[in-house]
Design an enzyme around this catalytic site. Structure first.
Site, PDB file in Angstrom:
ATOM      1  N   HIS A  60       0.824  -1.251   0.129  1.00 42.00           N
ATOM      2  CA  HIS A  60      -0.047  -0.068   0.060  1.00 42.00           C
ATOM      3  C   HIS A  60       0.702   1.233  -0.102  1.00 42.00           C
ATOM      4  CE1 HIS A  60      -4.204   1.646   1.484  1.00 42.00           C
ATOM      5  NE2 HIS A  60      -3.617   2.449   0.705  1.00 42.00           N
ATOM      6  N   ASN A  94      -4.806   6.218  -7.273  1.00 43.94           N
ATOM      7  CA  ASN A  94      -5.427   7.314  -7.380  1.00 43.94           C
ATOM      8  C   ASN A  94      -4.461   8.421  -7.592  1.00 43.94           C
ATOM      9  OD1 ASN A  94      -3.912   6.947  -4.942  1.00 43.94           O
ATOM     10  ND2 ASN A  94      -5.145   8.551  -3.514  1.00 43.94           N
ATOM     11  N   ASP A 305       0.923   2.519   3.820  1.00 44.99           N
ATOM     12  CA  ASP A 305      -0.010   3.689   3.141  1.00 44.99           C
ATOM     13  C   ASP A 305       0.791   5.058   3.012  1.00 44.99           C
ATOM     14  OD1 ASP A 305      -1.957   4.940   2.217  1.00 44.99           O
ATOM     15  OD2 ASP A 305      -3.187   5.324   4.167  1.00 44.99           O
TER      16      ASP A 305
END
Lengths: 428, 306
Positions: A60, A94, A305
């Site tokens: 991630h 994204n 993340d």
């Protein structure tokens, strides 16, 4: 060119844990053991007193290219990855444009190849433009090299669309990754809802906003038989539901981020935008639940993340500043702190950084087995250092751990048999 | 004695002694505002900048009047129409103002934490004139002053704060200060408007107004933001007014010497009945008048003038 790593403590989770040499040649692991027959001219790396580990795999990260190269590029992100011991990273879609088609995936892979540092595995979008309406061309994305699908950051709210995505993904045996957040429940929120948000006068996002989506996704995974991977779970409720789903044999996996098992919502006090991320920092009780989940195997994977943002963006007001922190260059010591604390064994920690994530996405990584790609991270488990964001390889500096004195440092990172990071050279 | 911080950002960190100092200093300025010539020269040559990122008439006017009565030079700056549009950050705007040698910056901003961020970035003193839902410390202080002026003692004082506590900076400032001073604070409103964990700040939560009002000496009404209807916080203004509106009958439930406060602007007939606004219990206009004296006190103490 062959590399001979000598005298280290080799941990290959589930396969080997002990003192051994490692021989690498032509990009692959050739041998692990004592008294190896070393070809002439091999480069020797002395790993005495160090750990020799399968390169870490981060499921991630956000590398912001294409579209937001001022925050991070694939090149700078990959440099941050290898400096943090990560030899493989999975990039969320994204970007701008969103990675919802083969052309973007190919572009990202091309940039990664040019950088020549970490292995980059793109994650494709679930829906076109991550708008949650129509399915992206998941078959094409898979064929182009995407290893999973996700609308990370813009969770698929429509449960029917999510059901169809999970069903469709079955044909390609591709895991579906969801950032679990009910956007209505969390609307306007910028930190965990509780006494701290109340005192600070900041709109909160209740942990239930995560929990209801974890519950929904588990129900849909059960309905469809899909491989569901839950990104960055942060609540006691999420951990409980994943534990229950696993006990019933569902194909559900979960990841947790270092910040969610290290710090709480208290860090937000003073309107610290470096403590603003989504899911938000939670309570001490949630932190404990995440640790328990890591300990008992409910949570399979530690992922960062890694979400770079420019300084001027993080210097906005707390409510206006973007969510996210960088994580690649601090994940190792924060994870090893769990070993010190007795939450994880050293082998389990390495498993969650390396072997388990590779397994979750079906990557042929995360092992030092003979014949495997020679992705190796050499770590000094005991080295103490102070986190100094100005020294990050990432373009961005947004970390709440600046100034922390931590333990455990990457010394050498090898990707595909090539040394791509050496701490000594940096310090030289 | 003086204030510890160069800034006044919230009431949460203020000591009881600091609060008392501000209130006692306000007494002498209250006297000034009653004179024919309402001006003293204590801040002559100092510059106060009112930096208002949100529309506000009464707070800005009150600060302006307070600064002028202390003989300071006052600049009103409403960046909503100028540099914000150009994308300048709050800190850059403030540094520009500071470069013009502003001594005190009074900041009103829609974001919680804006005053704190600003105070870290500039050497000028910063007074928070309201930041998002966080705090409105000068309103809290003028409310305390108004209570004290009525001869009430804070220790054991029963205070009900009524309405949309979740979205109210006035409520937060008053809660911090009143609890610190020993008052018994009750908050009352629909559960949708009571923020998570508020009881940990030392208040008791009520959902029924009649129950909460029993025996209180102070009723603080909060303004209902009418635009919040439709956000599922309350069904209709009609039902809100029926359940949480302060009527003359409800005032009877409180202590006979009760005072009724409201930070304004008032929605007559919604959170408070018109006859209550105009009743003898109402100190709403005293609050406005005291606001100037209390802000003079704060400006004076923060300027370090003597």
């Amino acid at each position: 060119m062959a590399i001979h790593i000598t005298g280290g403590h080799v941990i290959d989770p589930g396969r080997f844990n002990g003192m051994a040499d490692v021989l690498i040649d032509e990009g692959r692991i050739v041998a692990v053991g004592p008294n190896l027959k070393v070809p002439a001219g091999a480069t020797k790396i002395d790993a005495k007193g160090r750990l020799v580990l399968p390169g870490f795999v981060d499921l991630h990260v956000h590398f912001r290219e294409p579209g937001f190269e001022y925050k991070e590029s694939i090149q700078s992100g990959a440099a941050a990855a290898v400096a943090g011991g990560f030899t493989s990273v999975c990039c969320m879609p994204n970007t701008n444009p969103v990675n919802d088609n083969q052309a973007i995936t190919e572009f990202m892979l091309g940039r990664a190849k040019a950088a020549g540092l970490a292995n980059v595995f793109p994650i494709g979008a679930i829906t076109k433009g991550s708008e949650g309406k129509e399915l992206a061309e998941i078959g094409d994305l898979r064929r182009a090299g995407c290893v999973a699908i996700s609308d990370d950051g813009k969770p698929v709210m429509n449960s029917l669309v999510m059901r169809r995505a999970m069903e469709y993904a079955l044909a390609f045996d591709v895991p579906v990754v969801d950032h679990c957040e009910d956007l209505h429940l969390a609307e306007g929120g910028c930190m965990n809802e509780g006494v701290v948000s109340t005192e600070l006068g900041l709109p909160g996002m209740p942990s239930a906003a995560e929990d209801v989506m974890v519950g929904r996704n588990i129900a849909l995974a059960e309905l469809t038989g899909a491989r569901l991977h839950l990104a960055h779970i942060s609540t006691e409720g999420s951990a409980r539901m994943v534990r229950e789903a696993k006990s019933r044999g569902l194909q559900v996996t979960a990841e947790a981020c270092p910040h969610h098992f290290t710090i709480t919502e208290e860090t937000v006090r003073g309107y610290n935008t470096y403590a603003k991320m989504n899911p938000p920092l939670r309570t001490g009780r949630d932190v404990q639940a995440i640790k328990d989940g890591l300990r008992d195997g409910t949570i399979d994977v530690i992922a960062t993340d890694h979400a770079p943002h420019a300084t001027q963006e993080k210097h906005l007001g707390f409510a206006e500043a973007p969510f996210g922190i960088v994580g690649l260059e601090t994940a190792l010591p924060l994870t090893f702190a769990l070993v010190e604390e007795g939450v994880l064994s050293l082998e389990a920690a390495v498993d969650k950084l390396s072997t388990a994530p590779a397994k979750v996405f079906g990557l042929a990584k995360g092992t030092l087995a003979v014949g495997a790609d020679a992705d190796v991270t050499i770590v000094d488990q005991h080295e103490q250092w102070e986190v100094d964001p100005t020294k990050f390889f990432s373009k961005s500096r947004n970390t709440p751990f600046a100034g922390w004195k931590v333990k455990g440092r990457v010394r050498v990172t090898i990707v595909g048999g090539k040394v791509v990071f050496e701490a000594d050279r940096m310090e030289g | 004695m003086s204030l510890k911080s160069k800034d006044l950002l919230s009431l949460a960190p203020l000591s009881v002694d600091e609060i008392k100092l501000i209130l006692e200093t306000a007494d002498s300025f209250k006297e000034v505002t009653g004179r024919e010539i309402k001006k003293v020269p204590v801040l002559r040559g100092r510059t106060v900048v009112n930096l208002f990122f949100e529309p506000s008439t009464r707070t800005r006017t009150s600060f302006e009047l307070a600064a002028k009565r202390l003989s300071a030079d006052v600049i009103n700056f409403s960046p909503s129409s100028s540099s914000v549009v150009k994308g300048e950050t709050l800190l850059d705007t403030a540094r520009n103002i500071e470069a013009m040698q502003a001594d005190i910056i009074v900041l009103r901003h829609p974001s919680a934490g804006a005053a704190e961020a600003l105070a870290l970035g500039v050497k000028s003193s910063v007074i928070n004139a309201g930041d998002g839902w966080h705090e409105h410390p000068t309103q809290g202080l003028l409310d305390l002053y108004t209570i004290r002026e009525r001869g009430m003692s804070f220790e054991g004082l029963k205070v009900a704060i009524v309405g949309d506590v979740a979205h109210s900076r006035v409520a937060r400032s008053n809660i911090h200060a009143l609890v610190k001073l020993g008052a018994e604070v009750r908050v009352v409103g629909p559960p949708t408007m009571i923020p998570a964990g508020i009881e940990k700040l030392g208040v008791r939560v009520y959902y029924h107004l009649d129950e909460a009002l029993r025996g209180v000496q102070v009723i603080m009404m909060l303004r209902l933001q009418l635009e919040r209807q439709g956000k599922a916080l309350f069904p209709t203004i009609r039902e809100y007014a029926r359940l949480y509106g302060l009527t003359s009958e409800r005032v009877q439930l409180a202590d006979p010497k009760v005072i009724v406060m409201h930070p304004g602007p008032i929605n007559r007939g919604v959170e408070i009945a018109p006859e209550v606004v105009d009743s003898l219990s109402s100190v709403i206009l005293d609050q406005v008048a005291n606001g100037v004296a209390v802000r003079m006190s704060i400006l004076y103490l923060m300027s370090g003038a003597s």
